[in-house]
Design an enzyme around this catalytic site. Structure first.
Site, mmCIF file in Angstrom:
data_model
loop_
_atom_site.group_PDB
_atom_site.id
_atom_site.type_symbol
_atom_site.label_atom_id
_atom_site.label_comp_id
_atom_site.label_asym_id
_atom_site.label_seq_id
_atom_site.Cartn_x
_atom_site.Cartn_y
_atom_site.Cartn_z
ATOM 1 C CB CYS B 248 -0.840 0.083 1.273
ATOM 2 S SG CYS B 248 -2.261 -0.959 1.244
ATOM 3 C CG ASP B 268 -10.873 -5.215 5.189
ATOM 4 O OD1 ASP B 268 -11.108 -5.235 6.405
ATOM 5 O OD2 ASP B 268 -11.047 -6.198 4.445
ATOM 6 C CE1 TYR B 343 -14.281 -10.976 12.631
ATOM 7 C CE2 TYR B 343 -14.314 -8.812 13.627
ATOM 8 C CZ TYR B 343 -13.946 -9.641 12.597
ATOM 9 O OH TYR B 343 -13.237 -9.135 11.547
ATOM 10 C CD GLU B 345 -13.759 -9.766 20.322
ATOM 11 O OE1 GLU B 345 -13.536 -9.375 21.468
ATOM 12 O OE2 GLU B 345 -12.866 -10.202 19.564
#
Lengths: 355, 355
Positions: B248, B268, B343, B345
């Protein structure tokens, strides 16, 4: 008085060399001034236990088929940084000693055993899960069941009935799912809610301007689940609803006799039994009875909503669907998979209607 | 070669009577033909270990402050029904022996240690959770990280990067959240995606008829996460998108130099670091750099989306928000709590825009 139980496991491609491994670790246990006991395993690998001055207990096993397990139990008040250091030292040393054969190293978050608050509430499909519970808000046995309300940092207050996570304040998706997830028009309709003592369904339903909601519960949790029920349970009678604190079955039977019917019946009494074992036979019997009576009070265009159970419990879900196919009044059904935040597993919801 | 580790704990209001309890349990261990070793705990309650012929190891501790813990480790191939019977017999006997002082009895689902598939992937906030994983689909070390794809019965394939659950096929809510949960109009817009190698964001974004999507990834998982990425990663170039398999930072710097800008930047790449410890300093540094460059390529009316971390990690989230307030280009932000199915959570997502 709680015990923290640490585990550290090395999965190997070949059995560990007992004497080299033990010799390599000796200095660590000696430094900790732990008393060693070597056990006769009758050919099942090597086993030594170590007792520390502060009540610490360590267990080292070298299994014959290439697995090394280490357990460390320490008591409340023990120096956790020191315990971490010990585990770090062991992990580092074992990484060197077992080098070249290691397939996996696993060190789990410590099990907290016997603590003031119980953080472990297994899922319906039997998995071990730890919740972020920090307070017991309410804990009482009613005539029917044990009722706990525990506070979770992320899920808010959680209602736990007989050890099963029932609903948390985070669980609006549960309430939405058991009401048809926005696909129904409740305005002007007559609704019957069976159970739902947490007030979640009632609270959402009154917002939709129904003609009348009749709800039957055997208990309520209006004090501790405010985010779920709002103020809707503060009065048992409102403009468009009435809460009957009574047993469902006789009332449903009375409705059938009187020919009273509803546009929607929402069964929030219980999940379907998780097994078909004989000890759950009476649960299935109860479910069949409620289903039968509910369908009888349902108008021809009406809908019946119900939760199922964890998506993984395929046997129990099939049993339930078999039951639906054998009802005296013919019905069709659809189902939907929903993520209920506090459940930590995906849950099935049913929509049932008359053919 | 795996070990099943059972625990059975009795939390008491008063210490157990050692000799009565031990005498009461004796017949159970004798029946199992287990060899007993009693340990000197130097005043820290009572401890006995029992070794069975088949490699079974049992540990009984009566703590001085009113807790009885029992551990049973048995090896793969052991008779599980027999093990259950032993635990049932013990639980029943202890219920009688400790009668009147019992505050809680807890028997957890067995820990599976050293098994072929690893079912334990702790949450970001450090809780022990077991997944219903039944297959290792993919397991490889790249130049950057360990990449695992494991199959869960309920969540489908799960991508696990360096031990962190990243995305499962069940996790459309993640992709929706990091795209603004339906609040944005992507049609005709230019979008930059940083990371997102699972293809989920790209797959959803192309459906919304954007002008152009530029995505930068260092790896892809197009084979094993089909439910997430569809066929969108089969070609690195489509009508309205281009996937650059590159680092990136240099590309972002090039965009800044060229004055190239976007309507949306979706980061992301990674969750924010879970702590502010020195060893994570370089992670924070990287995050700051990406943020800074991303805001520079964002149009004045543009939006930047990013995941945060578990809602419980308040310290790390505050640190991140502090960072946002100190950026060279002034920004405002909002956040949203989202339930991502796999997840276990609740997760925070950020929307950031130029002031």
């Amino acid at each position: 008085m709680a015990v923290r139980h640490y585990t550290l496991d090395f999965k190997l491609s070949a059995p560990a060399d007992h004497s080299a491994t033990i010799r390599g670790l000796q200095s660590i246990f000696q430094e900790q001034e732990m008393t060693e006991t070597v056990h006769d395993t009758e050919g099942h690998g090597y086993l030594a236990t170590f007792m520390g001055k502060n009540g610490r207990l360590a267990i080292l096993r070298l299994h014959s088929h290439g697995l090394v397990t280490f357990d460390l139990q320490c008591c409340e008040g023990d120096d956790l940084a020191q315990v971490d250091n010990l585990l770090n030292a062991l992990e580092k040393k074992l990484n060197t000693l077992l080098q070249g054969t290691i397939q996996r190293v696993k060190r789990l978050p410590a099990l907290q055993r016997g603590g003031e608050v119980d953080r472990y509430w297994p899922t319906a499909d039997g998995r071990l899960v730890e919740y972020d519970i920090d307070e017991v808000v309410f804990d009482k046995d009613s005539a029917y069941q044990n009722i706990k309300i525990l506070h979770s940092q992320q899920f808010g207050n959680i209602l736990i009935l007989n050890g099963d996570v029932n609903l948390a304040e985070s669980d609006l998706p549960y309430t939405q799912a058991i009401m048809g997830n926005g696909r129904e028009h409740y305005a002007g309709k007559e609704i019957l809610i069976l159970g739902g003592g947490d007030g979640g369904i009632l609270c959402e339903a009154v917002k939709l301007k129904p003609k009348m909601i009749t709800m039957m519960v055997i208990d309520a949790c209006r004090t501790h689940m405010r985010k779920t029920c709002g103020n809707v349970l503060d009065n048992l009678k409102g403009d468009c609803y009435e809460v009957l604190v009574e047993d469902c079955v006789p009332i449903l039977k009375k409705f059938v006799e009187e020919g009273r019917t509803f546009d929607y019946v929402i069964n929030d009494l219980t999940a379907i039994p998780i097994s078909t074992a004989p000890e759950e036979e009476s649960m299935w019997e109860f479910l069949r009875l409620i289903l039968d009576l509910s369908i009888k009070v349902l108008r021809p265009t009406g809908k019946y909503f119900s939760q199922g159970n964890c998506v993984n419990l395929t046997e129990a879900l099939s049993e339930y669907e078999g039951l639906l196919r054998r009802l005296s009044c013919k019905v069709d059904f659809s189902k939907e998979v929903v993520c209920v935040p506090s459940y930590l597993e995906l849950w099935i919801f049913y929509t049932i209607w008359k053919k």
